[in-house]
Design a protein around this motif. Structure first.
Motif, mmCIF file in Angstrom:
data_model
loop_
_atom_site.group_PDB
_atom_site.id
_atom_site.type_symbol
_atom_site.label_atom_id
_atom_site.label_comp_id
_atom_site.label_asym_id
_atom_site.label_seq_id
_atom_site.Cartn_x
_atom_site.Cartn_y
_atom_site.Cartn_z
ATOM 1 N N ASP A 44 0.833 -1.212 0.000
ATOM 2 C CA ASP A 44 0.000 0.000 0.000
ATOM 3 C C ASP A 44 0.864 1.256 0.000
ATOM 4 O O ASP A 44 0.548 2.239 -0.687
ATOM 5 C CB ASP A 44 -0.934 0.001 1.210
ATOM 6 C CG ASP A 44 -2.038 -1.035 1.080
ATOM 7 O OD1 ASP A 44 -2.251 -1.528 -0.052
ATOM 8 O OD2 ASP A 44 -2.684 -1.353 2.102
ATOM 9 N N ASP A 45 1.958 1.230 0.774
ATOM 10 C CA ASP A 45 2.853 2.383 0.806
ATOM 11 C C ASP A 45 3.534 2.583 -0.548
ATOM 12 O O ASP A 45 3.672 3.712 -1.024
ATOM 13 C CB ASP A 45 3.917 2.208 1.896
ATOM 14 C CG ASP A 45 3.316 2.223 3.296
ATOM 15 O OD1 ASP A 45 2.234 2.820 3.460
ATOM 16 O OD2 ASP A 45 3.925 1.621 4.204
ATOM 17 N N SER A 79 0.936 3.800 -3.129
ATOM 18 C CA SER A 79 0.434 5.155 -2.858
ATOM 19 C C SER A 79 1.350 6.206 -3.462
ATOM 20 O O SER A 79 0.951 7.365 -3.621
ATOM 21 C CB SER A 79 0.294 5.380 -1.349
ATOM 22 O OG SER A 79 1.575 5.366 -0.720
ATOM 23 N N ASN A 80 2.588 5.833 -3.788
ATOM 24 C CA ASN A 80 3.545 6.754 -4.416
ATOM 25 C C ASN A 80 3.485 6.699 -5.938
ATOM 26 O O ASN A 80 4.224 7.410 -6.608
ATOM 27 C CB ASN A 80 4.981 6.422 -3.977
ATOM 28 C CG ASN A 80 5.231 6.752 -2.520
ATOM 29 O OD1 ASN A 80 4.735 7.753 -2.030
ATOM 30 N ND2 ASN A 80 5.991 5.904 -1.835
ATOM 31 N N ASN A 117 -7.828 10.239 -5.127
ATOM 32 C CA ASN A 117 -7.551 10.848 -3.824
ATOM 33 C C ASN A 117 -8.897 11.159 -3.165
ATOM 34 O O ASN A 117 -9.467 12.233 -3.388
ATOM 35 C CB ASN A 117 -6.719 12.121 -3.984
ATOM 36 C CG ASN A 117 -6.393 12.772 -2.648
ATOM 37 O OD1 ASN A 117 -6.704 12.223 -1.582
ATOM 38 N ND2 ASN A 117 -5.783 13.947 -2.695
ATOM 39 N N ALA A 143 -3.954 12.058 -7.694
ATOM 40 C CA ALA A 143 -3.253 11.304 -6.655
ATOM 41 C C ALA A 143 -1.908 11.925 -6.307
ATOM 42 O O ALA A 143 -1.321 11.611 -5.271
ATOM 43 C CB ALA A 143 -3.058 9.858 -7.101
#
Length: 629
Positions: A449-450, A453-454, A477, A532
Motif C-alpha cells: 500500500d505504501d 500510494s507513491n 484521492n 493522486a
C-alpha cells in the motif's frame, strides 16, 4: 471430490459460534423430549376411552376380576386378557375429567416443544448467517492477498461464480440441513428410547429399517456425488462464458460470431443440464425409496401390534403410541436421506470456495516496513530477472536507473516485456532475482500500500465505476477538495468536455462508461492519476484512445506535471515519446538500446527500424496508393 474432509472443514467453520451451538443443542433436546413424550400420553388417553367404552358394556356391581373370569369361562380368552391388561371397571364409562387432564398435558407438551423448536431455529439461523458472513469476509480478504498471477489464470465468470453462487449454495445448505439434521437425529434417539420402553420386540422390528436405509442412501449418494461436483463446475464454466460474451458483446456482433457464441452456450448449458438433472434425479430417488421402506415397517408394526393387543400383551393405547413413534422414527430417517442431495450440493460448492481460500498468496508485507526519507521518484533496477513461465526466460539481468523528474519511454515489439517492467515496479509480480529500489529503498521492504500510494498508473484499458464524474476523478484521492478535482480536470483537459454536459461533474456514468467516448474515458483516468499526486507516473499507452489534438494538449499537461516526478511511458506510437529524457528499446526481455530520440535514430539500430516501420512505411504506402490512382 473429498466429501468427508470437506464436510469436516465446513463444520469447523462453525467453531466461533460454539456457545450458541450448545444452546441450540440444549433447546433441540428439550423440544424433542417434549415432542416424543406426547404420543405416550395420548396413548393413555386412548386407553381411558377404550376402558370407558368397554366398561359401560359390562354389568355394574361386578369386579374386574369377576368380569375377566366370566369372559374366560365363556371361551373368550383373548378378550379376558385384554380386560385384565386394560384395567376396565365394569359399569363405569369414560372418565372425562381424567381424559381432559391428559389432553391438557399433551397440548402443553406440544406447545412447549414448538416454542423451544422456534427458539432453536432462531438461534441456528443466527449461527448459520454469521458463519456465512465470515466465509464471505474471508474470501474477500483472500482475494486482496492473491497475486495478479492468480487472476490472470482465472476466467472472471468462474471466479464470480465461486464468490457468489457457491457461497450462496453453502449458505442454503447450512440453513436447511443443520436444523433438520440435528432435530432428526435427536428425534430418532428419543423415539427409539420410547419404543424400547413400550415394546422391545416392536422396537427391534423398527430397527431393521436403519441398516436397510443406510445401504440405500449410500448406494444412491455414491452415484450422485460426482454429478453434484460436475454441476457446480459446469455452472462456473457457463458463467465464465456468459460474462465473456457480455463483456465483448460489440466484438461478437461486429465479427458475426453470434451463432458460435450461442453454440458454445448451448453446449455448456446442455452439460450443466445433464449434470444437474442427473444429480437431482438420482439423489431424488432416496425419498420414495425411504418412504417405501417406512411403509413396510408401518405394516409390520401394525400387524404384530394388533396381535399383541389381541393376546393382551399390550394395550391399545401403547400400540397407537408405537405406531405414532414408528412414523416419527421413519420420518427423520427419510428427511436425513432426502437431505443427502442438498448436503452433497453444498459440500461441492464448499470445496470450490475452499480451493479459492487455499490458493497460494502473494508474499506478505514485511513486519517492519521501510519508507523512503523523501519522495523523489528515483527508480533503480539492479540485475533484475523475471519469468512468467519457469521454462521460458523473459527478463534476464536487467539494470537501469530512472532519475527524478525524468521521463523514461519504453518501446519495443509486442511481447518484449514492456508492461511486465512496470508490473514489476508495482509489485504485481515478484522478482526471480535482483531487486528494484524506489528512492533508495528496496520495494520488497515496503508495504504494498505504501509503495503503490507513491505511484499513479494509467492503463490502455480504461476502468470507470458507476457513479458521477466527480467520484471517478476523486478515486485517485478520496480526500481531495472540489477545487483540487477541478484543477486536475483542467490540467488534463477533462474540464472542457465536462462543462458541456447538462449535470457537469455530477453527471452519472455507468461502470462501462457508456455515455462518454473512449477518449473522454481515457482523459478521466489520466485526471484520476494526476489527482493522486504521485512521485512516480506509469502510463501504459495512456493516450491511445485520444485524438491527435487532445494528445498534444495532454502531452503539454504531463510535461508541466512532471516536475520532481518520474514517468515511465509505454508507447507504440513513437511520435508521443520524442521528448523523453531516456528511451529504452526492449526486445525479448532485454534492453537492446537506450538513449534520446536523436541518439537512437543516429545509431540506426532497433529503434531506427521501429521508427522507419511506423513512418517511412506509412509514407511509402501512401505514395503507392497515389501512384496507383
Amino acid at each position: 471430490m473429498t466429501f468427508g474432509p470437506s464436510t469436516r472443514r465446513l463444520i469447523r467453520r462453525l467453531d466461533p459460534e460454539r456457545p450458541k451451538i450448545l444452546a441450540v443443542i440444549g433447546l433441540a433436546v428439550t423440544s424433542v423430549v417434549f415432542a416424543v413424550i406426547g404420543p405416550k400420553i395420548l396413548g393413555h388417553a386412548t386407553d381411558l376411552i377404550f376402558s370407558g367404552v368397554v366398561g359401560r358394556q359390562l354389568p355394574a356391581g361386578t369386579t374386574t376380576e369377576q368380569a375377566v373370569e366370566a369372559a374366560r369361562s365363556s371361551g373368550n380368552g383373548n378378550f379376558a386378557d385384554m380386560l385384565a391388561r386394560m384395567g376396565v371397571i365394569p359399569g363405569q364409562g369414560i372418565d372425562f375429567g381424567a381424559l381432559g387432564t391428559i389432553l391438557v398435558w399433551a397440548l402443553g407438551l406440544y406447545v412447549a416443544a414448538s416454542a423451544f423448536g422456534w427458539l432453536q431455529g432462531y438461534l441456528l439461523n443466527d449461527v448459520t448467517q454469521r458463519t456465512v458472513f465470515r466465509l464471505r469476509s474471508d474470501v474477500e480478504d483472500k482475494l486482496n492477498r492473491l497475486p495478479l498471477r492468480f487472476f490472470d489464470g482465472q476466467p472472471r465468470g468462474e471466479l464470480l461464480s465461486r464468490v457468489t453462487n457457491d457461497i450462496d449454495n453453502v449458505s442454503q445448505t447450512l440453513q436447511q440441513t443443520l436444523s433438520q439434521l440435528l432435530t432428526s437425529l435427536l428425534t430418532v434417539v428419543g423415539v427409539l428410547a420410547m419404543m424400547f420402553v413400550i415394546s422391545p420386540l416392536l422396537a427391534v422390528i423398527a430397527l431393521v429399517t436403519i441398516p436397510l436405509s443406510m445401504v440405500v442412501t449410500g448406494l444412491v449418494a455414491k452415484r450422485s456425488q460426482k454429478l453434484f461436483v460436475a454441476q457446480w463446475a459446469n455452472t462456473g464454466t457457463l458463467n465464465a462464458h456468459i460474462e465473456e460474451a457480455f463483456t465483448g458483446h460489440e466484438l461478437v456482433k461486429v465479427f458475426g460470431r453470434g451463432p458460435e457464441v450461442e453454440q458454445v452456450f448451448g453446449e455448456r448449458n446442455e452439460a450443466l443440464f445433464k449434470a444437474s438433472f442427473g444429480a437431482q434425479f438420482i439423489s431424488g430417488i432416496i425419498m420414495p425409496m425411504m418412504m417405501f421402506i417406512g411403509n413396510l415397517n408401518y405394516v409390520a408394526i401394525a400387524v404384530v401390534g394388533g396381535v399383541r393387543v389381541a393376546t393382551g400383551s399390550m394395550t391399545l393405547g401403547d400400540v397407537q403410541a408405537f405406531i405414532q413413534y414408528s412414523r416419527q422414527f421413519t420420518q427423520p430417517l427419510t428427511q436425513v436421506a432426502s437431505m443427502a442431495n442438498l448436503l452433497q450440493s453444498g459440500v461441492a460448492s464448499a470445496e470450490r470456495v475452499f480451493e479459492l481460500l487455499d490458493a497460494e498468496e502473494q508474499a506478505p508485507d514485511p513486519a517492519e516496513p521501510l519508507l523512503p526519507t523523501a519522495r523523489r521518484g528515483r527508480v533503480e533496477f539492479e540485475h533484475v530477472s523475471f519469468r512468467y513461465d519457469a521454462e521460458q526466460p523473459l527478463i534476464e539481468d536487467l539494470s537501469l536507473v530512472a532519475d527524478p523528474g525524468h521521463t523514461i519511454a519504453i518501446v519495443g515489439p509486442t511481447g518484449a516485456g514492456k508492461t511486465t517492467l512496470v508490473n514489476l515496479i508495482m509489485r504485481f509480480y515478484e522478482l526471480d532475482a535482483g531487486r528494484i529500489t524506489l528512492d533508495g529503498v528496496d520495494i520488497t521492504a515496503m508495504r504494498r500500500d505504501d509503495l503503490r500510494s507513491n505511484i499513479g498508473m494509467v492503463l490502455q484499458d480504461t476502468w470507470l465505476f458507476g457513479g458521477t464524474i466527480r467520484d471517478n476523478i476523486a478515486y485517485g484521492n478520496p480526500r481531495a477538495t472540489d477545487e483540487q478535482i477541478h484543477a486536475a480536470a483542467r490540467a488534463t483537459f477533462v474540464d472542457r468536455f465536462v462543462r458541456t454536459l447538462p449535470d457537469g461533474y455530477d453527471t452519472v456514468i455507468d461502470d462501462e462508461g457508456g455515455n462518454v467516448s473512449a477518449g473522454e474515458k481515457q482523459l478521466l483516468t489520466i485526471a484520476r492519476a494526476f489527482l493522486a499526486n504521485p512521485s512516480l507516473l506509469i502510463l501504459d499507452e495512456a493516450t491511445s484512445s485520444v485524438d491527435t489534438r487532445t494528445e498534444v494538449l495532454v502531452q503539454h499537461a504531463m510535461a508541466a506535471l512532471r516536475t520532481d516526478r518520474t514517468s515511465f511511458v509505454i508507447a507504440h506510437r513513437l511520435s508521443t515519446i520524442r521528448d523523453a529524457d531516456l528511451i529504452l528499446v526492449m526486445e525479448a526481455g532485454s534492453i537492446v538500446e537506450h538513449g534520446t530520440h536523436e541518439e537512437l535514430l543516429a545509431a540506426r539500430g532497433a529503434y531506427h527500424r521501429l521508427y522507419s516501420a511506423q513512418f517511412s512505411g506509412a509514407l511509402v504506402s501512401a505514395g503507392d496508393e497515389v501512384a496507383e490512382g
